[in-house]
Design an enzyme around this catalytic site. Structure first.
Site, PDB file in Angstrom:
ATOM      1  N   ASP A 127       0.885  -1.170   0.000  1.00  0.00           N
ATOM      2  CA  ASP A 127       0.000   0.000   0.000  1.00  0.00           C
ATOM      3  C   ASP A 127       0.925   1.222   0.000  1.00  0.00           C
ATOM      4  OD1 ASP A 127      -2.414   1.560   0.360  1.00  0.00           O
ATOM      5  OD2 ASP A 127      -1.860   1.837   2.442  1.00  0.00           O
ATOM      6  N   SER A 128       0.322   2.397  -0.098  1.00  0.00           N
ATOM      7  CA  SER A 128       1.138   3.616  -0.042  1.00  0.00           C
ATOM      8  C   SER A 128       1.588   3.903   1.395  1.00  0.00           C
ATOM      9  CB  SER A 128       0.329   4.796  -0.563  1.00  0.00           C
ATOM     10  OG  SER A 128      -0.852   4.919   0.200  1.00  0.00           O
ATOM     11  N   TYR A 141      -0.941   8.216  -2.758  1.00  0.00           N
ATOM     12  CA  TYR A 141      -1.050   7.781  -4.159  1.00  0.00           C
ATOM     13  C   TYR A 141      -2.238   8.477  -4.837  1.00  0.00           C
ATOM     14  CZ  TYR A 141       2.201   3.737  -4.143  1.00  0.00           C
ATOM     15  OH  TYR A 141       3.303   2.917  -4.118  1.00  0.00           O
ATOM     16  N   GLY A 142      -3.236   8.798  -4.023  1.00  0.00           N
ATOM     17  CA  GLY A 142      -4.504   9.299  -4.559  1.00  0.00           C
ATOM     18  C   GLY A 142      -4.395  10.559  -5.404  1.00  0.00           C
ATOM     19  N   CYS A 166      -4.326  -1.637  -1.789  1.00  0.00           N
ATOM     20  CA  CYS A 166      -4.521  -0.199  -1.965  1.00  0.00           C
ATOM     21  C   CYS A 166      -5.522  -0.049  -3.107  1.00  0.00           C
ATOM     22  CB  CYS A 166      -3.178   0.430  -2.327  1.00  0.00           C
ATOM     23  SG  CYS A 166      -3.304   2.139  -2.867  1.00  0.00           S
ATOM     24  N   ASN A 167      -6.602   0.655  -2.846  1.00  0.00           N
ATOM     25  CA  ASN A 167      -7.623   0.816  -3.896  1.00  0.00           C
ATOM     26  C   ASN A 167      -7.121   1.673  -5.046  1.00  0.00           C
ATOM     27  OD1 ASN A 167     -10.562  -0.159  -2.931  1.00  0.00           O
ATOM     28  ND2 ASN A 167      -9.295   0.379  -1.187  1.00  0.00           N
ATOM     29  N   THR A 168      -6.313   2.678  -4.708  1.00  0.00           N
ATOM     30  CA  THR A 168      -5.795   3.562  -5.748  1.00  0.00           C
ATOM     31  C   THR A 168      -4.927   2.757  -6.717  1.00  0.00           C
ATOM     32  OG1 THR A 168      -5.770   5.288  -4.069  1.00  0.00           O
ATOM     33  CG2 THR A 168      -4.604   5.749  -6.120  1.00  0.00           C
ATOM     34  N   GLU A 213      -3.250   8.707   8.054  1.00  0.00           N
ATOM     35  CA  GLU A 213      -1.813   8.403   8.067  1.00  0.00           C
ATOM     36  C   GLU A 213      -1.108   9.213   9.160  1.00  0.00           C
ATOM     37  OE1 GLU A 213      -0.733   6.081   5.663  1.00  0.00           O
ATOM     38  OE2 GLU A 213       1.290   6.109   6.489  1.00  0.00           O
ATOM     39  N   CYS A 256     -10.949   2.697   0.142  1.00  0.00           N
ATOM     40  CA  CYS A 256      -9.569   3.065   0.469  1.00  0.00           C
ATOM     41  C   CYS A 256      -9.226   2.238   1.699  1.00  0.00           C
ATOM     42  CB  CYS A 256      -9.465   4.558   0.775  1.00  0.00           C
ATOM     43  SG  CYS A 256      -7.827   5.036   1.378  1.00  0.00           S
ATOM     44  N   THR A 257      -8.088   1.552   1.636  1.00  0.00           N
ATOM     45  CA  THR A 257      -7.768   0.638   2.732  1.00  0.00           C
ATOM     46  C   THR A 257      -7.407   1.373   4.028  1.00  0.00           C
ATOM     47  OG1 THR A 257      -5.555   0.461   1.788  1.00  0.00           O
ATOM     48  CG2 THR A 257      -7.097  -1.318   1.291  1.00  0.00           C
ATOM     49  N   HIS A 258      -7.242   2.693   3.952  1.00  0.00           N
ATOM     50  CA  HIS A 258      -7.038   3.460   5.187  1.00  0.00           C
ATOM     51  C   HIS A 258      -8.342   3.597   5.979  1.00  0.00           C
ATOM     52  CE1 HIS A 258      -3.230   4.792   3.383  1.00  0.00           C
ATOM     53  NE2 HIS A 258      -2.915   5.390   4.517  1.00  0.00           N
TER      54      HIS A 258
HETATM   55  N1  DGL Z   1      -4.759   3.250   1.039  1.00  0.00           N
HETATM   56  C1  DGL Z   1      -4.820   3.727  -0.275  1.00  0.00           C
HETATM   57  C2  DGL Z   1      -6.092   3.371  -1.012  1.00  0.00           C
HETATM   58  O1  DGL Z   1      -6.650   2.396  -0.718  1.00  0.00           O
HETATM   59  C3  DGL Z   1      -4.304   5.020  -0.685  1.00  0.00           C
HETATM   60  C4  DGL Z   1      -4.287   6.258  -0.004  1.00  0.00           C
HETATM   61  C5  DGL Z   1      -3.355   7.222  -0.708  1.00  0.00           C
HETATM   62  O2  DGL Z   1      -2.162   6.942  -0.727  1.00  0.00           O
HETATM   63  O3  DGL Z   1      -3.847   8.204  -1.289  1.00  0.00           O
HETATM   64  O4  DGL Z   1      -6.539   4.017  -1.904  1.00  0.00           O
END
Ligand code: DGL
Length: 288
Positions: free
Chosen positions: A31-32, A63-64, A94-96, A175, A207-209
């Site tokens: 993930d990011s 990453y977004g 990571c969804n992105t 984060e 988003c996995t966050h």
């Molecule tokens: N956890 C990430 C996701 O699922 C990305 C968050 C990011 O880096 O913008 O999209």
């Protein structure tokens, strides 16, 4: 006869080139940042004998807001690293990265190692639920712009109404360790009160966050909306893939290993919350 000799030679060489991993091989996740830890944690709960190698690309977070080309490059570099560590499956937690780089990663290393995204298992689960009519999706700008969730959901069920809202402040906020406080509640409420998200039956945390703020999101909806968190859904899909390939670990073979591309104290803190005890946390710049 010549054909069989050729076929034998071909398959022998193919096997020698990509030998089947052992069940004791680790699961690779990236993930990011800390978001993928929600998936890693669900894997630990579902498959406690499995060993995890985790890469948090904290140097390139978030990453977004990155260009698709950059997200593809980061993702492939990390996936190649995880493969070089002998991983038996690579999970893009990571969804992105899943929405932008899944095909790119799969096309480049999918022949050597199975690659799993976090979107398709969630789409399968949600689209199977007959009662759902209006689905909300929240995620990073890149995930929402890609339209992956809406496209995949409507592809399976044309009657679904899908409304997607970009919530770019949430991942950096999480984060930085801002959750379960007044600041996070204010940000979450201002996003969720958008008129487009009115009357939804389910909200996909794309988003996995976001599972880290799930209690605050559930509180906002007062338990009236199904909050779909990908962590357990993805862990269960990993279990099925490994089981089908007879790659489930039967004996613990070592410690989890966490890599980050830039040291952040919040990554260390969050990892300690999920994975108690002494942590194998290493700073590794793959781009040097
Ligand atoms: N956890 C990430 C996701 O699922 C990305 C968050 C990011 O880096 O913008 O999209």
């Amino acid at each position: 006869m010549a054909f069989f000799m050729f076929a034998n030679y071909y398959f022998f060489n193919l096997k020698a080139k990509h030998p089947k991993p052992k069940p004791s091989a680790p699961i690779g996740i990236f993930d990011s940042g800390i978001g993928g830890l929600t998936v890693a944690n669900a894997i630990k709960a579902r498959m406690p004998l499995e060993r995890i190698i985790y890469f948090g690309d904290t140097a390139h977070l978030p990453y977004g807001d990155k260009a698709p080309g950059s997200i593809k490059n980061y993702s492939l570099k990390i996936a190649e690293f995880l493969f070089s560590q002998g991983c038996k499956i690579i999970v893009i937690a990571c969804n992105t990265a899943s929405s932008i780089a899944y095909d790119h990663v799969k096309n480049n290393i999918g022949e050597k190692c199975p690659v799993l995204d976090v979107i398709s298992p969630v789409v399968d689960k949600v689209s199977r639920s007959k009662k759902m009519k209006k689905i909300g999706v929240i995620g990073t700008r890149a995930t929402i712009r890609s339209g992956e969730y809406a496209n995949q959901l409507v592809n399976v069920n044309r009657d679904l109404e899908v409304v997607s809202v970009a919530t770019p402040l949430l991942a950096p906020m999480i984060e930085e360790g801002f959750f379960n406080n007044n600041i996070s509640r204010t940000v979450i409420n201002s996003y969720l009160s958008k008129p487009r998200l009115k009357n939804i039956d389910a909200l996909i945390l794309a988003c996995t966050h976001y599972p880290l703020i799930k209690p605050e999101i559930s509180e906002y909806y007062n338990g009236k909306v199904w909050i779909v968190d990908s962590a357990e859904i993805v862990a269960s899909r990993i279990h099925s893939i490994l089981n089908a390939r007879k790659l489930l670990c039967t004996k613990r073979s070592g410690d989890h290993h966490f890599y980050i591309s830039d040291y952040t104290s919040s990554f260390e803190k969050s990892t300690k919350i999920f994975f108690e005890g002494k942590l194998k946390l290493e700073h590794l710049d793959l781009w040097k």
